[in-house]
Design an enzyme around this catalytic site. Structure first.
Site, PDB file in Angstrom:
ATOM      1  N   CYS A 133     -20.389 -10.461  38.398  1.00 17.83           N
ATOM      2  CA  CYS A 133     -19.540 -11.373  37.627  1.00 17.83           C
ATOM      3  C   CYS A 133     -18.454 -11.912  38.545  1.00 17.83           C
ATOM      4  O   CYS A 133     -17.875 -11.151  39.317  1.00 17.83           O
ATOM      5  CB  CYS A 133     -18.924 -10.621  36.452  1.00 17.83           C
ATOM      6  SG  CYS A 133     -17.816 -11.634  35.453  1.00 17.83           S
ATOM      7  N   HIS A 175     -24.840 -13.393  29.383  1.00 20.88           N
ATOM      8  CA  HIS A 175     -23.646 -12.960  30.121  1.00 20.88           C
ATOM      9  C   HIS A 175     -22.462 -13.890  29.819  1.00 20.88           C
ATOM     10  O   HIS A 175     -21.374 -13.430  29.480  1.00 20.88           O
ATOM     11  CB  HIS A 175     -23.975 -12.954  31.631  1.00 20.88           C
ATOM     12  CG  HIS A 175     -22.828 -12.620  32.523  1.00 20.88           C
ATOM     13  ND1 HIS A 175     -22.869 -11.566  33.412  1.00 20.88           N
ATOM     14  CD2 HIS A 175     -21.610 -13.182  32.691  1.00 20.88           C
ATOM     15  CE1 HIS A 175     -21.718 -11.509  34.064  1.00 20.88           C
ATOM     16  NE2 HIS A 175     -20.933 -12.478  33.653  1.00 20.88           N
ATOM     17  N   GLU A 176     -22.713 -15.205  29.921  1.00 28.08           N
ATOM     18  CA  GLU A 176     -21.628 -16.177  29.682  1.00 28.08           C
ATOM     19  C   GLU A 176     -21.204 -16.172  28.216  1.00 28.08           C
ATOM     20  O   GLU A 176     -20.012 -16.279  27.907  1.00 28.08           O
ATOM     21  CB  GLU A 176     -22.052 -17.587  30.112  1.00 28.08           C
ATOM     22  CG  GLU A 176     -22.391 -17.738  31.588  1.00 28.08           C
ATOM     23  CD  GLU A 176     -21.351 -17.117  32.514  1.00 28.08           C
ATOM     24  OE1 GLU A 176     -20.152 -17.170  32.211  1.00 28.08           O
ATOM     25  OE2 GLU A 176     -21.768 -16.558  33.547  1.00 28.08           O
ATOM     26  N   HIS A 179     -18.720 -13.546  27.505  1.00 27.60           N
ATOM     27  CA  HIS A 179     -17.356 -13.866  27.973  1.00 27.60           C
ATOM     28  C   HIS A 179     -16.526 -14.529  26.869  1.00 27.60           C
ATOM     29  O   HIS A 179     -15.315 -14.326  26.786  1.00 27.60           O
ATOM     30  CB  HIS A 179     -17.404 -14.814  29.171  1.00 27.60           C
ATOM     31  CG  HIS A 179     -17.484 -14.116  30.501  1.00 27.60           C
ATOM     32  ND1 HIS A 179     -16.525 -13.220  30.924  1.00 27.60           N
ATOM     33  CD2 HIS A 179     -18.388 -14.191  31.513  1.00 27.60           C
ATOM     34  CE1 HIS A 179     -16.843 -12.783  32.136  1.00 27.60           C
ATOM     35  NE2 HIS A 179     -17.971 -13.350  32.513  1.00 27.60           N
TER      36      HIS A 179
HETATM   37 ZN   LIG Z   1     -19.016 -13.060  34.269  1.00 31.03          ZN
END
Ligand SMILES: [Zn+2]
Length: 208
Positions: A133, A175-176, A179
């Site tokens: 990341c 993953h995004e 966030h």
């Molecule tokens: Zn990340």
């Protein structure tokens, strides 16, 4: 001092014969120079991306209501940062903006941006692989992700978009998406890897 400099200058010239050899060396120098510049750009981009310990990374982003120039500029800035940092995805929370938007590059067809994304379908089948990341430098941990997802949302001009993603693209997108809810890879890995990752991150967090 002037004498010393002149001496070095003469010395450098004395070492090279003119011709092909020197030409090749210059090309090699140009390559090294380009690499050094890319590395400098990467570091500068990372310095503009929020790092672990920053509270913005733990906050939930809000729905975007205005598809205006401001949003367009944000997406442009995030895309440039993602490229210069040599990443494949970047969420707005990582630049301290609490809006539901992220940019990603799931394949070689160029960068995309999605606003107010929703995962509308998620395969039961999952796969575990290492993830890094841009906000957790030096950390790579195994994370389990659905192999295939369908993502719906808007593009920065407010048009509907729908992406069917699998394998790598599916992983990057999940993953995004995480966030935007303040969720990081260390929350999704096993205890052992989380401990290891925190040991890597902690000294840096204290120094901030
Ligand atoms: Zn990340």
């Amino acid at each position: 001092m002037a004498d010393e400099h002149d001496h070095e200058h003469d010395h450098e010239h004395g070492e090279h014969e003119h011709g092909e050899h020197e030409h090749e060396e210059h090309e090699h120098d140009a390559e090294l120079q380009a690499e050094a510049e890319a590395e400098a750009r990467r570091r500068f981009a990372l310095s503009q991306i929020r790092q672990y310990g920053d509270p913005a990374l733990r906050m939930r982003a809000h729905e975007v209501e205005d598809f205006d120039e401001d949003l367009g500029r944000l997406v442009e800035r995030m895309t440039t940062l993602m490229h210069e940092a040599q990443g494949v995805g970047l969420a707005a929370t990582q630049v301290g903006v609490l809006r539901r938007v992220f940019v990603f590059e799931p394949d070689d067809e160029g960068p995309r941006a999605i606003v107010n994304p929703v995962i509308v379908e998620r395969d039961d089948e999952a796969e575990t692989d290492d993830e890094g990341c841009l906000s957790l430098q030096g950390v790579r941990v195994p994370v389990e992700r659905s192999i295939r997802i369908v993502l719906e949302g808007k593009d920065p001009s407010g048009e509907d978009v729908r992406y069917e993603l699998d394998a790598y693209g599916s992983r990057v997108t999940q993953h995004e998406f995480d966030h935007l809810d303040g969720v990081l890879i260390i929350d999704r890995t096993d205890d052992e890897h989380r401990k290891e990752a925190l040991a890597t991150l902690r000294p840096r967090a204290v120094l901030r």
